[in-house]
Scaffold this motif. Structure first.
Motif, short mmCIF file in Angstrom:
data_model
loop_
_atom_site.label_atom_id
_atom_site.label_comp_id
_atom_site.label_asym_id
_atom_site.label_seq_id
_atom_site.Cartn_x
_atom_site.Cartn_y
_atom_site.Cartn_z
N GLN A 243 18.53 20.44 6.91
CA GLN A 243 17.75 21.68 6.81
C GLN A 243 16.27 21.48 7.09
OE1 GLN A 243 18.64 24.89 6.20
NE2 GLN A 243 20.80 24.33 6.29
N GLN A 244 15.88 20.24 7.47
CA GLN A 244 14.47 19.89 7.71
C GLN A 244 13.60 20.27 6.50
OE1 GLN A 244 12.88 20.94 11.53
NE2 GLN A 244 14.75 20.40 12.62
N ILE A 245 14.09 19.91 5.32
CA ILE A 245 13.36 20.15 4.08
C ILE A 245 12.50 18.92 3.80
CG2 ILE A 245 13.57 20.53 1.59
CD1 ILE A 245 16.35 21.78 2.20
N GLN A 246 11.22 19.10 3.61
CA GLN A 246 10.35 17.96 3.34
C GLN A 246 10.59 17.45 1.91
OE1 GLN A 246 6.27 19.10 3.82
NE2 GLN A 246 6.48 20.97 2.63
N VAL B 230 15.69 -9.06 5.71
CA VAL B 230 14.33 -8.55 5.78
C VAL B 230 14.24 -7.62 6.99
CG1 VAL B 230 11.89 -9.12 6.03
CG2 VAL B 230 13.40 -10.63 4.70
N ALA B 231 13.84 -6.38 6.74
CA ALA B 231 13.80 -5.39 7.82
C ALA B 231 12.39 -4.87 8.03
CB ALA B 231 14.73 -4.22 7.49
N LEU B 232 11.92 -4.97 9.28
CA LEU B 232 10.66 -4.33 9.68
C LEU B 232 10.98 -2.91 10.12
CD1 LEU B 232 9.08 -7.26 11.70
CD2 LEU B 232 8.11 -6.22 9.65
N ILE B 233 10.36 -1.95 9.46
CA ILE B 233 10.64 -0.53 9.72
C ILE B 233 9.46 0.07 10.47
CG2 ILE B 233 11.29 1.67 8.69
CD1 ILE B 233 13.22 -0.65 8.07
N GLY B 234 9.77 0.85 11.51
CA GLY B 234 8.69 1.46 12.26
C GLY B 234 9.20 2.38 13.34
N ASN B 235 8.50 2.40 14.48
CA ASN B 235 8.81 3.35 15.55
C ASN B 235 8.66 2.67 16.91
OD1 ASN B 235 8.82 6.15 13.98
ND2 ASN B 235 7.13 4.94 13.18
N HIS C 262 10.11 15.81 8.80
CA HIS C 262 10.87 15.70 10.04
C HIS C 262 10.03 15.03 11.13
CE1 HIS C 262 13.89 16.62 13.03
NE2 HIS C 262 13.01 17.26 13.76
N GLN C 263 8.77 15.40 11.21
CA GLN C 263 7.86 14.81 12.18
C GLN C 263 6.56 14.44 11.47
OE1 GLN C 263 7.58 17.81 15.30
NE2 GLN C 263 8.97 16.64 16.58
N VAL C 264 5.97 13.33 11.89
CA VAL C 264 4.68 12.90 11.33
C VAL C 264 3.71 12.67 12.49
CG1 VAL C 264 5.72 11.84 9.29
CG2 VAL C 264 5.36 10.46 11.34
N HIS C 265 2.43 12.69 12.17
CA HIS C 265 1.40 12.51 13.20
C HIS C 265 1.14 11.03 13.45
CE1 HIS C 265 0.58 16.79 13.11
NE2 HIS C 265 0.39 16.74 11.81
N ASN C 266 1.10 10.65 14.71
CA ASN C 266 0.75 9.29 15.13
C ASN C 266 1.52 8.21 14.36
OD1 ASN C 266 -1.27 10.32 16.92
ND2 ASN C 266 -2.64 10.57 15.14
N PRO C 267 2.83 8.23 14.43
CA PRO C 267 3.60 7.20 13.71
C PRO C 267 3.31 5.81 14.25
CG PRO C 267 5.01 8.38 15.26
CD PRO C 267 3.70 9.11 15.23
N ARG D 9 0.84 -1.21 0.00
CA ARG D 9 0.00 0.00 0.00
C ARG D 9 0.87 1.25 0.00
NH1 ARG D 9 -4.07 -1.79 4.95
NH2 ARG D 9 -4.53 -3.88 4.17
N PRO D 10 0.45 2.28 -0.73
CA PRO D 10 1.21 3.54 -0.71
C PRO D 10 1.11 4.20 0.66
CG PRO D 10 -0.84 3.82 -1.91
CD PRO D 10 -0.73 2.35 -1.60
N LEU D 11 2.19 4.84 1.07
CA LEU D 11 2.24 5.54 2.34
C LEU D 11 2.10 7.03 2.10
CD1 LEU D 11 5.32 3.61 3.80
CD2 LEU D 11 2.88 3.13 4.21
N LYS D 12 1.19 7.67 2.80
CA LYS D 12 0.95 9.10 2.60
C LYS D 12 2.09 9.94 3.16
CE LYS D 12 -4.10 8.93 2.37
NZ LYS D 12 -5.37 9.44 2.95
N GLU D 13 2.64 9.52 4.30
CA GLU D 13 3.76 10.24 4.88
C GLU D 13 4.58 9.31 5.75
OE1 GLU D 13 2.55 13.44 7.42
OE2 GLU D 13 1.76 12.11 8.97
N ILE D 14 5.86 9.59 5.82
CA ILE D 14 6.76 8.89 6.72
C ILE D 14 7.76 9.91 7.27
CG2 ILE D 14 6.55 6.63 5.59
CD1 ILE D 14 9.16 7.15 4.17
N SER D 15 8.44 9.53 8.33
CA SER D 15 9.42 10.43 8.92
C SER D 15 10.77 10.26 8.25
CB SER D 15 9.56 10.14 10.42
OG SER D 15 10.17 8.87 10.61
N PHE D 16 11.67 11.22 8.49
CA PHE D 16 13.03 11.11 7.97
C PHE D 16 13.69 9.83 8.48
CE2 PHE D 16 13.13 15.94 7.63
CZ PHE D 16 13.07 15.93 6.26
#
Length: 454
Positions: A270-273, A389-394, A291-296, A238-245
């Motif tokens: 420079q915290q450039i999106q 295989v890497a699980l990516i998250g927070n 740089h920051q996303v909501h409810n990661p 599924r496409p991701l709408k936003e992710i963090s740096f």
């Protein structure tokens, strides 16, 4: 000024029709003042073939003809001005000259200049496409501003000098024009052409954005953003709408191909999106990297990196001893070996190495000299044909109950290594390449499709 830097990859500028689509994207956003382009799809591969010492005169002529066909086809459909035809002709003549020069001089400097010619052509052509739809555009030679060292083939950008040169030579154009320039290309302090390595066009765009203090970098490619896993592995990606740096960095490091790993480094500074979208279907939107996303979420994506080698070192000298690991890593560093993952016990060390760029057996990395040197201090065992295989998250390391979900999926497979805890953003497992796609599909199904976390 709210300024956007847009980068278009090789498939996005592959031909005249593709360039027209990209030009529409630029015209729709007046804040896009800098456009960075790759060579037209396939051209860089042809140029790389030209650098090989093994080609003969007939093969050389055939390769040059193939390059000419790509550029001339765009010129014909573009109905370009005399100046543009002349500029492209000069670059194509330079390709001929440089390829012949390599017969007598295998200089890496000559190779880098030759490899830059694809981007030079596409920037000249794309600037003309923009002009023909009413955008005031000009082609700009990035070598005037993107200063690097003299490490040809994989040059290192000189950040402070780039900032000064951009302010002096590039910024004044942007008040009235859209500038089209080259990715992947730079120049050292002597004016010699350098390249940043394959995939360096993304990096070029981010470096220019950093120097210009841009609001955003847009990476236009052939997919509609970054996905929860490789869509070629599972249709349920599924496409991701936003992710963090941080998430993007982990995904790029562990195998996501959409984004060059180094791209986000200037953006982070420079915290450039950063936006990733499809130049063929811009209406589908894409992925914003911020740089920051909501409810990661705890889990964001599953990444796969094939071509891994496991190096297992066993020595009783490690038992309650000091300095053994320091000695091992000093030896690896002397042989230019970069280690990805590591696990240790009292008498064993297991290391993973990325085989990318080496031969299929991994021996391009693990030379006989290195293995002999290591064998003087420990027993060495090498395993190849593995995949990471890497699980990516927070907050993966501090969230309870995750291991049960993951290990249920991994139960049928022979897992050679597990790494978790060094970063809150990943959990990595090493498995056979033959099992890798199944592991990714099942993990994605368990952690995303059933839970609806994407």
């Amino acid at each position: 000024m709210s300024l956007v830097v847009a980068k278009f990859g090789g498939t996005s500028v592959a031909n005249y029709a593709a360039m027209q689509s990209c030009a529409s994207i630029i015209a729709a956003n007046p804040n896009t003042k800098v456009v960075v382009v790759s060579a037209s799809s396939g051209v860089t591969n042809l140029l790389v073939e030209l650098t090989k010492a093994t080609i003969n005169d007939i093969q050389r002529d055939a390769l040059i003809n193939d390059i000419n066909v790509v550029q001339q086809d765009i010129l014909m459909q573009l109905d370009a001005s005399v100046d543009v035809v002349s500029a492209i002709g000069q670059v194509l003549n330079r390709i001929q000259q440089l390829s012949e020069a390599l017969v007598l001089d295998r200089s890496k400097a000559i190779m880098d200049e030759l490899l830059s010619c694809g981007e030079l052509c596409s920037s000249i052509l794309f600037a003309e496409v923009l002009k023909q739809i009413g955008v005031n555009a000009t082609a700009f030679d990035v070598r005037h501003v993107l200063r690097t060292d003299s490490h040809f083939g994989k040059a290192e950008p000189q950040i402070e000098q780039i900032s000064h040169l951009v302010e002096q030579h590039l910024l004044p154009h942007l008040a009235t024009q859209c500038v089209v320039t080259q990715g992947f290309v730079g120049a050292d302090c002597h004016g010699q052409t350098t390249t940043l390595g394959r995939g360096g066009s993304d990096y070029s765009a981010a470096l220019l954005a950093e120097a210009l203090h841009a609001e955003a970098v847009e990476i236009w490619t052939d997919v509609a953003g970054i996905y929860s896993t490789d869509p070629r592995i599972t249709n349920n990606a599924r496409p991701l709408k936003e992710i963090s740096f941080n998430e993007a960095a982990e995904m790029a490091t562990f195998g996501a191909k959409v984004l060059h790993p180094a791209t986000i480094l200037p953006a982070v500074r420079q915290q450039i999106q950063v936006f990733v979208g499809s130049s063929k279907q811009p209406e589908l939107g894409g992925t914003w990297i911020r740089h920051q996303v909501h409810n990661p979420p705890v889990f964001r994506a599953v990444a796969l990196r094939r071509g891994q080698t496991l190096l297992n070192l066993h020595s009783l000298q490690m038992l309650h001893a000091q300095g053994f690991l320091a000695h091992i890593f000093t030896t690896l560093a002397q042989h230019k070996i970069s280690v990805d993952l590591i696990t240790t016990s009292e008498v064993n060390v297991a290391l993973t190495l990325d085989q990318t760029g080496s031969d299929s057996s991994g021996q391009g990395l693990l030379t006989e000299a290195l293995l002999q040197e290591l064998s003087q201090h420990c027993r060495v065992r090498v395993e190849d044909k593995l995949a990471l295989v890497a699980l990516i998250g927070n907050q993966i390391a501090t969230t309870s109950g995750l291991c049960k979900q993951v290990f249920e999926v991994l139960e049928p497979y022979n897992v050679r290594m597990i790494c978790q805890g060094a970063s809150p953003h990943n959990l990595c497992v090493l498995v056979s390449e033959n099992d890798a796609a199944d592991v990714v599909t099942r993990l994605h199904g368990q952690l995303f499709e059933l839970e609806g976390r994407c």
